[in-house]
Design an enzyme around this catalytic site. Sequence first.
Site, PDB file in Angstrom:
ATOM      1  N   ARG A   1      18.851-117.897  32.585  1.00 49.14           N
ATOM      2  CA  ARG A   1      18.973-118.556  33.885  1.00 49.14           C
ATOM      3  C   ARG A   1      17.697-119.337  34.231  1.00 49.14           C
ATOM      4  O   ARG A   1      17.769-120.433  34.794  1.00 49.14           O
ATOM      5  CB  ARG A   1      19.274-117.531  34.981  1.00 49.14           C
ATOM      6  CG  ARG A   1      19.464-118.181  36.355  1.00 49.14           C
ATOM      7  CD  ARG A   1      19.888-117.192  37.416  1.00 49.14           C
ATOM      8  NE  ARG A   1      21.299-116.874  37.320  1.00 49.14           N
ATOM      9  CZ  ARG A   1      21.784-115.669  37.109  1.00 49.14           C
ATOM     10  NH1 ARG A   1      20.963-114.656  36.941  1.00 49.14           N
ATOM     11  NH2 ARG A   1      23.078-115.468  37.046  1.00 49.14           N
ATOM     12  N   ALA A   2      16.543-118.792  33.890  1.00 48.21           N
ATOM     13  CA  ALA A   2      15.280-119.476  34.200  1.00 48.21           C
ATOM     14  C   ALA A   2      15.203-120.826  33.497  1.00 48.21           C
ATOM     15  O   ALA A   2      14.729-121.813  34.082  1.00 48.21           O
ATOM     16  CB  ALA A   2      14.092-118.599  33.810  1.00 48.21           C
TER      17      ALA A   2
END
Length: 331
Positions: free
Chosen positions: A242-243
Amino acid sequence: MSSPVFPFPALVAQAPLQQALLLAAVDPSIGGVLVSGPRGTAKSTAARALAELLPEGQLVTLPLGASEEQLIGTLDIQSALRDGGVQFSPGLLAKAHLGVLYVDEVNLLPNPLVDQLLDVAASGVNIVERDGISHRHDARFVLIGTMNPEEGDLRPQLLDRFGLAVEMSNCFDADVRQRIVKARLAFDAEPDAFRGRHESELASLSERIHAARASLSAFAFDDAVHARVSELCIEAHVDGLRADIVMLRAARALAALEGASNVAVTHVERVADAVLKHRRRETQASSQAQRARDPMPREADKGEADWGYVPPEPTGTAKVKQVRPLAAKKA
């Protein structure tokens, strides 16, 4: 009649917060901004100021005791069964569409409610289902959640769902404090005149947000940008991917906001801190390296079980006389 809003460009010494909020405004799919800090650090002021720059200028506040129905809306099942149509009563998510949804003390909300809120913030769609009947509507808004760390933390799973994070702190620079106070007093004394001095900046910033939104689809990411994103996320030992995705979206939003022709590595590096601040994990190796550099434990690193702990030290030895068992003496 609504009260005048402190203008966004007039915020003093809040550059990281302003950048994070503008990026989320350009691309709400980034997933919102978590603002952490003590009371009196202009968190709510910044949220109201951002809302003024958006198309609808709508600021919706989620009260601390809100229910799920207040948040997502309700379906009238009896009406659906009787008339065959879906009667939907909109909740706060629908009212926040194209504006700002402000959640103060988000860390004190029930986890399921926060989870649902973050789902909609990332997808831009709210789906309400009840007894086999469903209704969906657009809910694209900038989510701003604030919290005071002294009042409790968010679970790591929920922290990761926020796209960007900014950590506020008390200001102990006398010059900066004076600038902040003078700006606030000037606004309170003559709000219209104060806002008039920033009118052109407000108009320009609103136009830039609108233009940046329209140009997002024209940007692509080259291999150098992907490589830098992967490198930064690996160094931070983040969980999942997700980052990486948020960092690419944030870098693209920054490039669009600044009118750049492409997303560059420098854009990635300028958004990395806000993307990784709440996701960075300390590994065992880095922890050992820290202890090697600083062998004396800091107060913040001591657990309750270690409080006042003193390592054992040898105190010398003494010869102890052997005593025979009682039964042996009688024999």
